[in-house]
Design a protein around this motif. Structure first.
Motif, PDB file in Angstrom:
ATOM      1  N   ALA A  26     -13.130 -38.188  38.852  1.00 51.82           N
ATOM      2  CA  ALA A  26     -12.118 -37.213  38.426  1.00 51.82           C
ATOM      3  C   ALA A  26     -10.719 -37.779  38.628  1.00 51.82           C
ATOM      4  O   ALA A  26     -10.461 -38.527  39.570  1.00 51.82           O
ATOM      5  CB  ALA A  26     -12.282 -35.915  39.207  1.00 51.82           C
ATOM      6  N   LEU A  29      -5.026 -33.845  36.699  1.00 52.72           N
ATOM      7  CA  LEU A  29      -4.376 -33.572  35.418  1.00 52.72           C
ATOM      8  C   LEU A  29      -3.270 -32.553  35.610  1.00 52.72           C
ATOM      9  O   LEU A  29      -3.415 -31.589  36.365  1.00 52.72           O
ATOM     10  CB  LEU A  29      -5.388 -33.038  34.395  1.00 52.72           C
ATOM     11  N   ASP A  31      -0.691 -29.616  33.896  1.00 46.01           N
ATOM     12  CA  ASP A  31      -0.859 -28.575  32.883  1.00 46.01           C
ATOM     13  C   ASP A  31      -0.166 -28.938  31.576  1.00 46.01           C
ATOM     14  O   ASP A  31      -0.593 -28.508  30.506  1.00 46.01           O
ATOM     15  CB  ASP A  31      -0.310 -27.232  33.397  1.00 46.01           C
ATOM     16  N   SER A  32       0.902 -29.709  31.666  1.00 42.73           N
ATOM     17  CA  SER A  32       1.652 -30.092  30.466  1.00 42.73           C
ATOM     18  C   SER A  32       2.430 -31.361  30.752  1.00 42.73           C
ATOM     19  O   SER A  32       2.606 -31.757  31.907  1.00 42.73           O
ATOM     20  CB  SER A  32       2.602 -28.969  30.039  1.00 42.73           C
ATOM     21  N   SER A  46      -2.305 -26.738  21.133  1.00 46.19           N
ATOM     22  CA  SER A  46      -3.570 -27.418  20.861  1.00 46.19           C
ATOM     23  C   SER A  46      -3.386 -28.237  19.592  1.00 46.19           C
ATOM     24  O   SER A  46      -3.554 -27.743  18.482  1.00 46.19           O
ATOM     25  CB  SER A  46      -4.699 -26.405  20.697  1.00 46.19           C
ATOM     26  N   PRO A 280      -2.204 -32.531  28.457  1.00 46.95           N
ATOM     27  CA  PRO A 280      -2.710 -33.764  29.063  1.00 46.95           C
ATOM     28  C   PRO A 280      -4.223 -33.921  29.024  1.00 46.95           C
ATOM     29  O   PRO A 280      -4.724 -35.036  28.872  1.00 46.95           O
ATOM     30  CB  PRO A 280      -2.182 -33.672  30.495  1.00 46.95           C
ATOM     31  N   SER A 281      -4.966 -32.819  29.175  1.00 44.02           N
ATOM     32  CA  SER A 281      -6.426 -32.957  29.173  1.00 44.02           C
ATOM     33  C   SER A 281      -6.960 -33.473  27.844  1.00 44.02           C
ATOM     34  O   SER A 281      -8.011 -34.120  27.796  1.00 44.02           O
ATOM     35  CB  SER A 281      -7.073 -31.612  29.510  1.00 44.02           C
ATOM     36  N   GLN A 282      -6.243 -33.195  26.744  1.00 40.81           N
ATOM     37  CA  GLN A 282      -6.690 -33.687  25.438  1.00 40.81           C
ATOM     38  C   GLN A 282      -6.579 -35.192  25.330  1.00 40.81           C
ATOM     39  O   GLN A 282      -7.281 -35.817  24.531  1.00 40.81           O
ATOM     40  CB  GLN A 282      -5.860 -33.041  24.318  1.00 40.81           C
ATOM     41  N   LEU A 284      -7.637 -37.378  27.243  1.00 44.03           N
ATOM     42  CA  LEU A 284      -8.870 -38.044  27.651  1.00 44.03           C
ATOM     43  C   LEU A 284      -9.812 -38.253  26.475  1.00 44.03           C
ATOM     44  O   LEU A 284     -10.664 -39.147  26.498  1.00 44.03           O
ATOM     45  CB  LEU A 284      -9.578 -37.240  28.745  1.00 44.03           C
ATOM     46  N   GLN A 285      -9.709 -37.414  25.444  1.00 46.32           N
ATOM     47  CA  GLN A 285     -10.562 -37.543  24.267  1.00 46.32           C
ATOM     48  C   GLN A 285      -9.868 -38.264  23.110  1.00 46.32           C
ATOM     49  O   GLN A 285     -10.501 -38.537  22.092  1.00 46.32           O
ATOM     50  CB  GLN A 285     -11.021 -36.168  23.775  1.00 46.32           C
ATOM     51  N   VAL A 377      -6.797 -44.158  32.833  1.00 40.83           N
ATOM     52  CA  VAL A 377      -6.321 -42.789  32.603  1.00 40.83           C
ATOM     53  C   VAL A 377      -4.904 -42.608  33.158  1.00 40.83           C
ATOM     54  O   VAL A 377      -4.024 -42.042  32.479  1.00 40.83           O
ATOM     55  CB  VAL A 377      -7.291 -41.775  33.249  1.00 40.83           C
TER      56      VAL A 377
END
Length: 468
Positions: A26, A29, A31-32, A46, A280-282, A284-285, A377
């Protein structure tokens, strides 16, 4: 007793079943993203993925053409594609271990036995023919999942190589766009220097006439000539830089630098669009290098399972058969047939700690892959924040640079006017000229760096890669 044996065997198989593939470690991350430029608020929603041909967002026909040439002709991209094909082939080799093997051999020879061969029969001939046609069939039963994990590791490595290919393609595309922007910046700077050189030349000619007429000093003339020649030197230096950038673009698109050229263009039409950042979480993909790092964690986890399975016995089902005869003329007869069939259970009872060392090495490789994933990352988040910070601050700095250039222009006009009126020395004019040229060049340089930061942000958010 049979029930006890079956239960014991089931428990042994369960204990030796492949361990689940370990997930990447892990990473914290946010939030923004933090330093989002003014007017980019909608980019944090999104966000959709950038198109594969993301460079069309910049509305530059020449960039579009060069990017297509890069995709078609780049030797660096070609070598990256070859590495991906190597990974595909390696996966095919691993998959082959899941299928039975069938081999054939044909041997024909003339033999002579030693007269003193031990246990030689009294009627055994000294010389004889020997012919054998043999087929061997083998299949390893994957009791502990070793072969399946080898295949799984190979598939993960192949997918990682595919992501590496996408990352290499994106890096080359970004490098091309970045270098073209630098070249456009050089074009704008060259045009400014040419205009400045022409103005300084006219000014030097005027001072020369005044000097010849006795209304200007030799010091004024020397200063004017210094400004002119210094600007000519800057012009030649900038032209050399522009040529080097042009050569770099030629190499990127697979062209010969000696026959490649790009027409001058000050880049005035080049735009910097608002890019879909997402959260930020996006990220990763969206980045192929992150996907490659995660897949290598999975591959290392599978390889650890392969190393552990080496502690247990292997079961191979084998069969062989064929025809054997000492008479070549009557070789293919039913009476010459032979065959053998049966399983082989093999286990390494003593290896001096080799398998335990291999397991320890595989565990260390898995830890290394996990730490590399974390590093990739964290670097990705850093790169996004870096470019956002540059865009935000460069936009504000550009306003100050524009005001500074305007003020320097007014100062030059006033200094020139005062010199013509005899109220100031020519040194004031030279100082104002230098300040104005520096401020204009700074303004053009900042414009180029702002545009380059926008292109680098495309790379930081993964470009148009869609995980395929």
């Amino acid at each position: 007793m049979k029930i006890l044996y079956a239960t014991t065997l089931a428990l042994a198989l369960a204990a030796c079943a492949p361990a689940p593939v370990r997930q990447p470690p892990a990473v914290p991350l946010a939030d923004s993203f933090r330093d989002i430029p003014a007017g980019w608020a909608d980019a944090t929603a999104s966000a959709p993925q950038l198109p594969a041909d993301w460079w069309h967002l910049y509305q530059d026909p020449q960039l579009n053409t060069l990017e297509q040439q890069l995709i078609a002709n780049s030797p660096d991209l070609g070598s990256a594609l070859a590495r991906y094909r190597q990974a595909q082939a390696a996966t095919g080799v691993a998959r082959a271990a899941q299928a039975p093997t069938l081999g054939a051999s044909l041997n024909g020879q003339r033999d002579r036995q030693s007269d003193l061969r031990p246990l030689r029969g009294a009627t055994s001939p000294a010389e004889y023919n020997s012919g054998t046609l043999q087929f061997d069939l083998g299949y390893e039963v994957d009791l502990w999942g070793r072969i399946a994990q080898q295949v799984s590791a190979g598939v993960a490595q192949e997918q990682a190589a595919g992501a590496d290919l996408a990352a290499a393609r994106l890096a080359l595309q970004i490098q091309l766009a970045d270098t073209l922007l630098a070249l456009r910046g050089a074009d704008a700077d060259l045009q400014l220097l040419r205009d400045t050189e022409a103005a300084y030349r006219r000014q030097a000619e005027l001072i020369t006439r005044r000097h010849d007429g006795g209304t200007a000093s030799g010091l004024d003339l020397a200063r004017a000539e210094t400004q002119l020649e210094s600007t000519r030197s800057l012009l030649r230096q900038r032209q050399a830089q522009r040529s080097v950038q042009e050569h770099a673009i030629a190499a990127l698109v697979g062209a010969n630098a000696a026959s490649f050229s790009i027409a001058p263009n000050d880049g005035g039409a080049f735009v910097t669009p608002v890019l879909p950042l997402g959260v930020p979480s996006q990220l990763l993909q969206r980045r192929p290098d992150i996907a490659a790092a995660a897949l290598r964690v999975a591959a290392a986890s599978d390889q650890l399972g392969v190393a552990r399975s080496a502690l247990f016995p292997s079961l191979i089902l084998g069969a062989s058969g064929g025809v054997q005869s000492s008479d070549f003329d009557r070789f293919a007869r039913a009476s010459n047939l032979f065959w053998a069939v049966g399983p082989t259970l093999a286990v390494n009872l003593l290896d001096g700690g080799r398998r335990k060392a291999q397991i320890a090495g595989a565990e260390a490789s898995l830890d290394e892959a996990g730490q590399r994933y974390r590093a990739v990352v964290l670097t990705a988040f850093q790169q996004v924040e870096d470019q956002l910070t540059l865009l935000d601050n460069y936009a504000e700095a550009a306003k100050s640079d524009h005001l500074a250039a305007a003020a320097a222009k007014r100062a030059l006009e006033l200094a020139t006017q005062r010199y013509d009126q005899g109220a100031a020395s020519y040194l004031d004019v030279v100082t104002a000229q230098t300040a104005y040229l520096q401020s204009r060049r700074s303004e053009l340089d900042l414009t180029t760096r702002y545009r380059q930061a926008g292109v680098q942000l495309v790379k930081a958010i993964g470009g148009g890669w869609n995980g395929g």
